[in-house]
Design a protein around this motif. Structure first.
Motif, PDB file in Angstrom:
ATOM      1  N   ASN A 183       9.794 -12.453  -1.501  1.00 57.45           N
ATOM      2  CA  ASN A 183       9.792 -11.867  -2.848  1.00 57.45           C
ATOM      3  C   ASN A 183       9.732 -10.343  -2.790  1.00 57.45           C
ATOM      4  O   ASN A 183      10.423  -9.657  -3.547  1.00 57.45           O
ATOM      5  N   LEU A 184       8.913  -9.817  -1.893  1.00 55.61           N
ATOM      6  CA  LEU A 184       8.841  -8.356  -1.738  1.00 55.61           C
ATOM      7  C   LEU A 184      10.133  -7.809  -1.128  1.00 55.61           C
ATOM      8  O   LEU A 184      10.564  -6.705  -1.481  1.00 55.61           O
ATOM      9  N   LYS A 185      10.746  -8.574  -0.223  1.00 51.34           N
ATOM     10  CA  LYS A 185      12.037  -8.148   0.343  1.00 51.34           C
ATOM     11  C   LYS A 185      13.080  -8.001  -0.763  1.00 51.34           C
ATOM     12  O   LYS A 185      13.850  -7.039  -0.772  1.00 51.34           O
ATOM     13  N   ALA A 186      13.091  -8.947  -1.682  1.00 47.02           N
ATOM     14  CA  ALA A 186      14.052  -8.890  -2.791  1.00 47.02           C
ATOM     15  C   ALA A 186      13.796  -7.663  -3.652  1.00 47.02           C
ATOM     16  O   ALA A 186      14.740  -6.970  -4.059  1.00 47.02           O
ATOM     17  N   VAL A 187      12.530  -7.373  -3.924  1.00 42.93           N
ATOM     18  CA  VAL A 187      12.186  -6.189  -4.722  1.00 42.93           C
ATOM     19  C   VAL A 187      12.592  -4.921  -3.978  1.00 42.93           C
ATOM     20  O   VAL A 187      13.194  -4.010  -4.565  1.00 42.93           O
ATOM     21  N   ILE A 200       6.686  -4.696  -8.002  1.00 41.91           N
ATOM     22  CA  ILE A 200       5.952  -5.033  -6.773  1.00 41.91           C
ATOM     23  C   ILE A 200       4.770  -5.944  -7.101  1.00 41.91           C
ATOM     24  O   ILE A 200       4.540  -6.945  -6.416  1.00 41.91           O
ATOM     25  N   ARG A 201       4.028  -5.628  -8.168  1.00 48.27           N
ATOM     26  CA  ARG A 201       2.897  -6.484  -8.581  1.00 48.27           C
ATOM     27  C   ARG A 201       3.375  -7.902  -8.892  1.00 48.27           C
ATOM     28  O   ARG A 201       2.738  -8.882  -8.513  1.00 48.27           O
ATOM     29  N   ASP A 202       4.500  -8.013  -9.601  1.00 49.29           N
ATOM     30  CA  ASP A 202       5.039  -9.325  -9.951  1.00 49.29           C
ATOM     31  C   ASP A 202       5.432 -10.115  -8.698  1.00 49.29           C
ATOM     32  O   ASP A 202       5.193 -11.321  -8.613  1.00 49.29           O
ATOM     33  N   ALA A 203       6.033  -9.428  -7.721  1.00 45.33           N
ATOM     34  CA  ALA A 203       6.439 -10.092  -6.478  1.00 45.33           C
ATOM     35  C   ALA A 203       5.210 -10.552  -5.688  1.00 45.33           C
ATOM     36  O   ALA A 203       5.203 -11.646  -5.121  1.00 45.33           O
ATOM     37  N   GLN A 205       0.833  -1.208   0.000  1.00 41.22           N
ATOM     38  CA  GLN A 205       0.000   0.000   0.000  1.00 41.22           C
ATOM     39  C   GLN A 205       0.865   1.253   0.000  1.00 41.22           C
ATOM     40  O   GLN A 205       0.648   2.170  -0.798  1.00 41.22           O
ATOM     41  N   THR A 206       1.842   1.321   0.872  1.00 40.47           N
ATOM     42  CA  THR A 206       2.673   2.520   1.005  1.00 40.47           C
ATOM     43  C   THR A 206       3.542   2.733  -0.234  1.00 40.47           C
ATOM     44  O   THR A 206       3.606   3.836  -0.776  1.00 40.47           O
ATOM     45  N   ALA A 207       4.217   1.682  -0.668  1.00 41.29           N
ATOM     46  CA  ALA A 207       5.071   1.799  -1.857  1.00 41.29           C
ATOM     47  C   ALA A 207       4.231   2.089  -3.092  1.00 41.29           C
ATOM     48  O   ALA A 207       4.617   2.899  -3.945  1.00 41.29           O
ATOM     49  N   GLY A 208       3.075   1.442  -3.186  1.00 37.06           N
ATOM     50  CA  GLY A 208       2.197   1.661  -4.324  1.00 37.06           C
ATOM     51  C   GLY A 208       1.662   3.079  -4.386  1.00 37.06           C
ATOM     52  O   GLY A 208       1.587   3.684  -5.467  1.00 37.06           O
ATOM     53  N   MET A 209       1.303   3.637  -3.236  1.00 38.79           N
ATOM     54  CA  MET A 209       0.809   5.013  -3.203  1.00 38.79           C
ATOM     55  C   MET A 209       1.930   5.978  -3.593  1.00 38.79           C
ATOM     56  O   MET A 209       1.709   6.937  -4.330  1.00 38.79           O
ATOM     57  N   SER A 210       3.117   5.711  -3.114  1.00 42.75           N
ATOM     58  CA  SER A 210       4.267   6.538  -3.470  1.00 42.75           C
ATOM     59  C   SER A 210       4.513   6.491  -4.975  1.00 42.75           C
ATOM     60  O   SER A 210       4.697   7.533  -5.619  1.00 42.75           O
ATOM     61  N   ASP A 229      10.561   5.200 -13.999  1.00 39.48           N
ATOM     62  CA  ASP A 229      11.071   4.344 -12.926  1.00 39.48           C
ATOM     63  C   ASP A 229       9.983   3.918 -11.948  1.00 39.48           C
ATOM     64  O   ASP A 229       9.992   2.783 -11.457  1.00 39.48           O
ATOM     65  N   HIS A 230       9.043   4.802 -11.653  1.00 40.49           N
ATOM     66  CA  HIS A 230       7.996   4.441 -10.693  1.00 40.49           C
ATOM     67  C   HIS A 230       6.920   3.563 -11.332  1.00 40.49           C
ATOM     68  O   HIS A 230       6.279   2.777 -10.633  1.00 40.49           O
ATOM     69  N   THR A 231       6.751   3.653 -12.634  1.00 44.01           N
ATOM     70  CA  THR A 231       5.879   2.704 -13.330  1.00 44.01           C
ATOM     71  C   THR A 231       6.524   1.314 -13.266  1.00 44.01           C
ATOM     72  O   THR A 231       5.843   0.321 -12.984  1.00 44.01           O
TER      73      THR A 231
END
Length: 183
Positions: A156-160, A90-93, A47-52, A82-84
């Motif tokens: 997976n999210l940690k790796a991203v 993140i979606r892939d992870a 949520q936070t990363a996505g909103m950013s 870059d943010h796209t």
């Protein structure tokens, strides 16, 4: 042998606490420093990363149209690109982990207000205001990526997050350089 190791660890922790107490430190603070860092919830991170990311893309589009400086417009294009890409990673992870979490698709009221302020800012002040926001936003984003990369709840999210942290650091460095040239 294991009992000796456990005893030794307990003795070390006790000695550290005694030493801390004798120097006036609180034992709770010392125990807290020995406790493992709690994991960050994947849904909060997404949520936070996505909103950013969403805000950076939208603000970048506004800056691409309104900025007076070519350097600021170039930075804005980099933000959109870059943010796209960050959102896609993140979606892939999330999909790879089968978490069933979706990044936000619309700005929350706080980010809508920031975007409205950018859109209505006097043109002569726009570049400085945009870049000040970029510095602030990327400082927060860097903390998020680094924290999740270290103690996130999903591998997976940690790796991203670990992949994104150096990119966000680069954005922050660029934003600070551009801002210092505008002032």
């Amino acid at each position: 042998m294991r009992a000796v190791h456990v005893l030794s660890t307990a003795a070390i922790a006790g000695a550290l606490l005694l030493g801390a107490c004798s120097r006036g430190s609180e034992p709770e603070q010392m125990l807290a420093s020995l406790a493992p860092t709690p994991q960050i919830d994947p849904a909060n991170y997404v949520q936070t990363a996505g909103m950013s990311d969403l805000f950076e893309v939208e603000a970048g589009k506004v800056a691409g149209r309104r900025a007076r400086s070519g350097e600021v417009r170039s930075f804005a294009r980099m933000m959109v690109k870059d943010h796209t890409a960050s959102t896609r990673k993140i979606r892939d992870a999330v999909a790879a982990s089968n978490l069933g979490i979706r990044p936000p698709t619309a700005l929350d009221p706080q980010h809508q207000e920031k975007l409205a302020e950018l859109r209505s800012a006097p043109r002569a002040e726009f570049d400085r205001l945009y870049m000040e926001g970029q510095v602030e936003g990327h400082q927060e984003a860097l903390k998020l990526q680094q924290s999740y990369g270290e103690s996130g709840g999903d591998p997976n999210l940690k790796a991203v997050a670990s992949q994104l942290a150096p990119i966000v650091q680069h954005h922050l460095d660029e934003a600070q350089t551009i801002l210092s040239g505008l002032q």
